[in-house]
Design an enzyme around this catalytic site. Structure first.
Site, short mmCIF file in Angstrom:
data_model
loop_
_atom_site.label_atom_id
_atom_site.label_comp_id
_atom_site.label_asym_id
_atom_site.label_seq_id
_atom_site.Cartn_x
_atom_site.Cartn_y
_atom_site.Cartn_z
N GLU A 17 15.47 11.87 -12.27
CA GLU A 17 15.25 10.41 -12.31
C GLU A 17 14.98 10.01 -13.76
O GLU A 17 14.21 10.67 -14.45
CB GLU A 17 14.04 10.01 -11.45
CG GLU A 17 13.79 8.51 -11.53
CD GLU A 17 12.54 8.05 -10.81
OE1 GLU A 17 12.53 8.01 -9.58
OE2 GLU A 17 11.54 7.73 -11.52
N ALA A 51 10.94 -4.45 -11.54
CA ALA A 51 10.75 -5.55 -10.59
C ALA A 51 11.14 -6.90 -11.20
O ALA A 51 10.75 -7.21 -12.32
CB ALA A 51 9.30 -5.60 -10.16
N ARG A 108 12.17 -1.23 -1.00
CA ARG A 108 11.54 -2.53 -0.85
C ARG A 108 11.04 -3.02 -2.20
O ARG A 108 11.18 -4.18 -2.55
CB ARG A 108 10.35 -2.42 0.12
CG ARG A 108 9.74 -3.77 0.45
CD ARG A 108 8.37 -3.63 1.05
NE ARG A 108 7.39 -3.18 0.07
CZ ARG A 108 6.11 -3.01 0.32
NH1 ARG A 108 5.66 -3.21 1.55
NH2 ARG A 108 5.27 -2.61 -0.62
N GLY A 109 10.41 -2.12 -2.97
CA GLY A 109 9.75 -2.53 -4.22
C GLY A 109 8.27 -2.77 -3.97
O GLY A 109 7.87 -3.08 -2.84
N ASP A 110 7.47 -2.60 -5.01
CA ASP A 110 6.03 -2.83 -4.88
C ASP A 110 5.73 -4.31 -4.90
O ASP A 110 6.45 -5.08 -5.54
CB ASP A 110 5.28 -2.13 -6.02
CG ASP A 110 5.12 -0.65 -5.75
OD1 ASP A 110 4.93 -0.29 -4.56
OD2 ASP A 110 5.19 0.13 -6.71
N GLU A 157 4.56 5.56 10.05
CA GLU A 157 5.29 5.84 8.79
C GLU A 157 6.60 6.58 9.10
O GLU A 157 7.65 6.25 8.57
CB GLU A 157 4.37 6.68 7.89
CG GLU A 157 4.95 7.06 6.56
CD GLU A 157 4.76 5.99 5.48
OE1 GLU A 157 4.23 4.91 5.77
OE2 GLU A 157 5.20 6.26 4.36
N GLN A 175 8.33 10.74 -2.95
CA GLN A 175 7.33 10.44 -3.97
C GLN A 175 6.83 11.77 -4.53
O GLN A 175 6.87 12.79 -3.83
CB GLN A 175 6.17 9.67 -3.28
CG GLN A 175 4.98 9.33 -4.14
CD GLN A 175 5.34 8.39 -5.26
OE1 GLN A 175 6.04 8.79 -6.19
NE2 GLN A 175 4.88 7.16 -5.19
#
Ligand code: FAD
Length: 286
Positions: A17, A51, A108-110, A157, A175
């Site tokens: 990444e 974001a 989704r994004g934070d 979850e 994660q």
């Protein structure tokens, strides 16, 4: 190439990444990093997405194009949805299709109080359902061995991860974590919960004190005692912390590889030296 092909050939993936530099002027410097990373022949490189705002998206796409066309490595573009509407996602998906980008990590994004949320997408699986109708993409999803911070329970979850699989996710990228035992239990629970897609562990070699502070405040990953001891012993000794942090990550990776996991996703923090050392350490194993 769609990254799902790696797993349908029963191969194990090695991936990195990276994040796009904040300033356009720094985009040039990323070449030095990419040159080293791509020589290590990863199966794919995923590019994070900041974001809010289309300029973030443009930087991600620019970098993904560079990886694909200048370095001939498959990129995976991260794409968040909480602050976008369908029309904006349509525009992203059209650009990705036009540029030949086939792989998307749909997120989704934070939540960010400074960036207003829109109503079209509340969760990543909805973005996957939508993108599945818009283009011929291979979609990946995020997963959390220690549960997402907003998670109500382990059971819900995993149900929500199943929604991602049902919505078309072909692989889940995890994660970061520092305790392999937690990852193995998580994968077992996912399998019991009906998830069949590859679940790729995300590993971040922690090599400096600033990074450790960020980890403590941001990601919520638990630190096993073996890891805490390293921090306590070497927090004021930069070189020793680098060596010990690298060795810790390597031992985590080797333990994962001998346990027949589907791949390794390395959070490189754009540091090619770190990725290089890890790859050197597992050259004959992966
Ligand atoms: P979701 O899948 O929507 O999950 C978020 C929460 O909602 C979870 O608690 C889940 O259980 C719950 N949920 C899901 N479905 C439902 C439902 N139907 N009903 C009720 N609750 C539900 N962020 C960025 O901004 N840019 C990046 O580039 C980026 N890259 C990432 C890469 C990886 C590998 C990972 C693990 C995370 C990344 N993130 C990134 C962070 C991510 O955006 C956040 O963790 C975010 O808070 C959740 O994203 P998600 O896609 O997992 O969301």
């Amino acid at each position: 190439m769609k990254i799902s092909e790696i797993y349908s050939q029963k191969k194990r993936s090695l991936s990195f990444e990276i994040f796009p530099p904040k300033k356009d002027s720094e985009l040039k410097n990323i070449d030095a990093t990419l040159e080293v990373l791509c020589q290590l022949k990863p199966d794919f490189i995923s590019v994070t997405f900041g974001a809010g705002g289309s300029s973030n998206c443009n930087r991600t796409i620019e970098l993904a194009k560079k990886i694909k066309y200048e370095y001939q490595v498959e990129p995976v573009v991260h794409l968040t949805c909480l602050t976008y509407n369908k029309k904006e996602i349509d525009a992203f998906s059209e650009v990705l299709t036009k540029e030949g980008i086939e792989n998307i990590l749909a997120l989704r994004g934070d939540r960010n109080p400074d960036i207003p949320e829109k109503n079209d997408f509340k969760h990543a699986f909805q973005l996957m359902e939508y993108l599945g109708k818009k283009g011929d993409f291979c979609m990946a999803g995020a997963c959390y061995p220690e549960c997402h911070p907003e998670s109500e329970s382990r059971v819900s979850e995993i149900q929500h991860l199943k929604y991602k699989q049902d919505a078309g996710a072909k692989v889940l990228l995890s994660q970061l974590f520092f305790d392999n035992g937690l990852f193995f239990r998580f994968v077992e629970d996912c399998r019991i919960g009906g998830l069949t897609v590859p679940i790729i562990p995300g590993i971040m070699p922690v090599i400096n004190a600033a990074q450790i502070k960020r980890m403590v405040t941001m990601c919520g990953a638990s630190f096993p005692e073996r890891f805490r001891k390293i921090i306590r012993k070497f927090e004021d000794n930069k070189e020793a912390l680098f060596d010990a942090g690298m060795s810790y990550a390597l031992s985590q990776i080797i333990d994962l590889l001998v346990s027949d996991i589907d791949g390794i996703h390395l959070y490189t923090m754009n540091n090619p030296a770190v990725a290089g050392k890890i790859c050197e350490g597992i050259r004959n194993i992966i």
